[in-house]
Motif scaffolding. Sequence first.
Motif, PDB file in Angstrom:
ATOM      1  N   VAL A 116     -85.331   4.616  34.143  1.00 62.99           N
ATOM      2  CA  VAL A 116     -85.893   5.617  34.461  1.00 62.99           C
ATOM      3  C   VAL A 116     -87.046   5.956  33.550  1.00 62.99           C
ATOM      4  CG1 VAL A 116     -83.650   6.832  35.039  1.00 62.99           C
ATOM      5  CG2 VAL A 116     -84.346   6.913  32.465  1.00 62.99           C
ATOM      6  N   TRP A 117     -87.947   6.923  33.826  1.00 65.53           N
ATOM      7  CA  TRP A 117     -88.940   7.197  32.960  1.00 65.53           C
ATOM      8  C   TRP A 117     -88.805   8.428  32.190  1.00 65.53           C
ATOM      9  CZ3 TRP A 117     -93.452   4.815  31.166  1.00 65.53           C
ATOM     10  CH2 TRP A 117     -94.458   5.727  30.636  1.00 65.53           C
ATOM     11  N   VAL A 118     -88.986   8.469  30.827  1.00 66.67           N
ATOM     12  CA  VAL A 118     -88.725   9.428  29.970  1.00 66.67           C
ATOM     13  C   VAL A 118     -89.833  10.051  29.240  1.00 66.67           C
ATOM     14  CG1 VAL A 118     -87.714  10.241  27.860  1.00 66.67           C
ATOM     15  CG2 VAL A 118     -86.491   8.549  29.445  1.00 66.67           C
ATOM     16  N   ASN A 119     -90.421  11.328  29.764  1.00 68.00           N
ATOM     17  CA  ASN A 119     -91.442  12.048  29.103  1.00 68.00           C
ATOM     18  C   ASN A 119     -91.309  12.481  27.709  1.00 68.00           C
ATOM     19  OD1 ASN A 119     -93.427  13.983  28.584  1.00 68.00           O
ATOM     20  ND2 ASN A 119     -93.527  14.491  30.610  1.00 68.00           N
ATOM     21  N   ASP A 120     -91.806  11.678  26.811  1.00 73.73           N
ATOM     22  CA  ASP A 120     -91.560  11.952  25.466  1.00 73.73           C
ATOM     23  C   ASP A 120     -91.724  13.693  24.905  1.00 73.73           C
ATOM     24  OD1 ASP A 120     -90.797   9.428  25.117  1.00 73.73           O
ATOM     25  OD2 ASP A 120     -93.127   8.844  24.335  1.00 73.73           O
ATOM     26  N   SER A 121     -92.824  14.184  25.749  1.00 75.21           N
ATOM     27  CA  SER A 121     -92.888  15.535  25.269  1.00 75.21           C
ATOM     28  C   SER A 121     -92.105  16.664  25.835  1.00 75.21           C
ATOM     29  CB  SER A 121     -94.425  16.057  25.646  1.00 75.21           C
ATOM     30  OG  SER A 121     -94.771  15.821  27.048  1.00 75.21           O
ATOM     31  N   CYS A 127     -86.439   9.442  38.002  1.00 75.77           N
ATOM     32  CA  CYS A 127     -85.904   8.513  38.440  1.00 75.77           C
ATOM     33  C   CYS A 127     -87.071   7.609  39.414  1.00 75.77           C
ATOM     34  CB  CYS A 127     -84.954   8.846  39.630  1.00 75.77           C
ATOM     35  SG  CYS A 127     -83.563   9.881  38.867  1.00 75.77           S
ATOM     36  N   GLN A 128     -86.855   6.296  39.648  1.00 75.65           N
ATOM     37  CA  GLN A 128     -87.504   5.498  40.526  1.00 75.65           C
ATOM     38  C   GLN A 128     -87.719   6.090  41.839  1.00 75.65           C
ATOM     39  OE1 GLN A 128     -86.209   1.583  40.807  1.00 75.65           O
ATOM     40  NE2 GLN A 128     -88.419   0.946  41.486  1.00 75.65           N
ATOM     41  N   GLY A 129     -89.169   6.223  42.056  1.00 72.95           N
ATOM     42  CA  GLY A 129     -89.444   6.992  43.574  1.00 72.95           C
ATOM     43  C   GLY A 129     -89.831   8.531  43.431  1.00 72.95           C
ATOM     44  N   GLY A 134     -93.258   7.163  35.828  1.00 69.63           N
ATOM     45  CA  GLY A 134     -94.202   6.336  35.088  1.00 69.63           C
ATOM     46  C   GLY A 134     -95.603   6.707  34.800  1.00 69.63           C
ATOM     47  N   LYS A 135     -95.667   8.059  35.236  1.00 68.82           N
ATOM     48  CA  LYS A 135     -96.948   8.642  35.411  1.00 68.82           C
ATOM     49  C   LYS A 135     -97.236   9.684  34.423  1.00 68.82           C
ATOM     50  CE  LYS A 135     -97.321   7.142  40.192  1.00 68.82           C
ATOM     51  NZ  LYS A 135     -97.853   7.582  41.528  1.00 68.82           N
ATOM     52  N   THR A 136     -96.572  10.140  33.732  1.00 69.26           N
ATOM     53  CA  THR A 136     -96.947  11.204  32.800  1.00 69.26           C
ATOM     54  C   THR A 136     -97.658  10.693  31.663  1.00 69.26           C
ATOM     55  OG1 THR A 136     -94.605  11.029  31.491  1.00 69.26           O
ATOM     56  CG2 THR A 136     -94.725  12.611  33.166  1.00 69.26           C
ATOM     57  N   LYS A 137     -98.263  11.552  30.700  1.00 70.12           N
ATOM     58  CA  LYS A 137     -99.351  11.066  29.642  1.00 70.12           C
ATOM     59  C   LYS A 137     -98.505  10.094  28.614  1.00 70.12           C
ATOM     60  CE  LYS A 137    -103.048  14.209  29.837  1.00 70.12           C
ATOM     61  NZ  LYS A 137    -103.793  15.170  29.299  1.00 70.12           N
ATOM     62  N   HIS A 138     -97.335  10.667  28.304  1.00 72.44           N
ATOM     63  CA  HIS A 138     -96.511  10.110  27.119  1.00 72.44           C
ATOM     64  C   HIS A 138     -95.199   9.805  27.614  1.00 72.44           C
ATOM     65  CE1 HIS A 138     -99.806  10.853  24.362  1.00 72.44           C
ATOM     66  NE2 HIS A 138     -99.897  12.081  24.979  1.00 72.44           N
ATOM     67  N   TYR A 141     -89.989   3.642  29.667  1.00 71.30           N
ATOM     68  CA  TYR A 141     -88.976   3.295  30.477  1.00 71.30           C
ATOM     69  C   TYR A 141     -87.704   2.990  29.493  1.00 71.30           C
ATOM     70  CZ  TYR A 141     -92.363   2.697  34.277  1.00 71.30           C
ATOM     71  OH  TYR A 141     -93.336   2.730  35.254  1.00 71.30           O
ATOM     72  N   MET A 142     -86.455   3.240  30.131  1.00 65.51           N
ATOM     73  CA  MET A 142     -85.267   2.942  29.460  1.00 65.51           C
ATOM     74  C   MET A 142     -84.087   3.185  30.321  1.00 65.51           C
ATOM     75  SD  MET A 142     -84.571   6.196  27.094  1.00 65.51           S
ATOM     76  CE  MET A 142     -86.061   6.041  25.858  1.00 65.51           C
ATOM     77  N   SER A 143     -82.897   2.775  30.370  1.00 63.59           N
ATOM     78  CA  SER A 143     -81.862   3.078  31.114  1.00 63.59           C
ATOM     79  C   SER A 143     -81.644   4.402  31.224  1.00 63.59           C
ATOM     80  CB  SER A 143     -80.769   1.955  30.832  1.00 63.59           C
ATOM     81  OG  SER A 143     -80.111   2.580  29.623  1.00 63.59           O
TER      82      SER A 143
END
Length: 161
Positions: A116-121, A127-129, A134-138, A141-143
């Motif tokens: 999954v892509w985790v938005n840090d802010s 989720c994938q799709g 993968g498209k936020t500024k910060h 990826y992690m499980s």
Amino acid sequence: MKASIVFAMAFGCLLAMPAVQAQQASAPAGSTGQCKDGSYTSIAKKRSSCRGHKGVKEWYAASSKAKAKASKKATKAEAAAPAAAPATAAAAAPKKSMGWTKPAATAAPGGGAGMVWVNDSSKVYHCQGDKWYGKTKHGEYMSEAAAKAKGDHAEHGKACS
């Protein structure tokens, strides 16, 4: 009797006008009104601009109807302007975005099945799709399990698995 009351009210209004204008002149730059507690506001809308300050005492900004008329006049003037006007409009600074931004055109490298892509802010994982995967500024990826253990939550409460 009625004439003298009307005259007194009219005279009082004439005397009050310079005081109101002086008050507006002493207001901080950019203020749109003064609250009853003496503080100033710069909020564009009169409604709720002095909430918590006992209400609006004086309103300096133009009404929304006057702004709409001015906007229509400006639009007509722009339409009547020569062809050089589009070049100056293009040189103007871009407006600030007040809402959500668009996702980046390409996703960050990495990711894949089970990630999954985790938005840090915002501490939200995507989720994938998902359009934000993968498209936020910060972000990173992690499980999904690691994201939950870290305290992150799924977008709109929808888990990936």
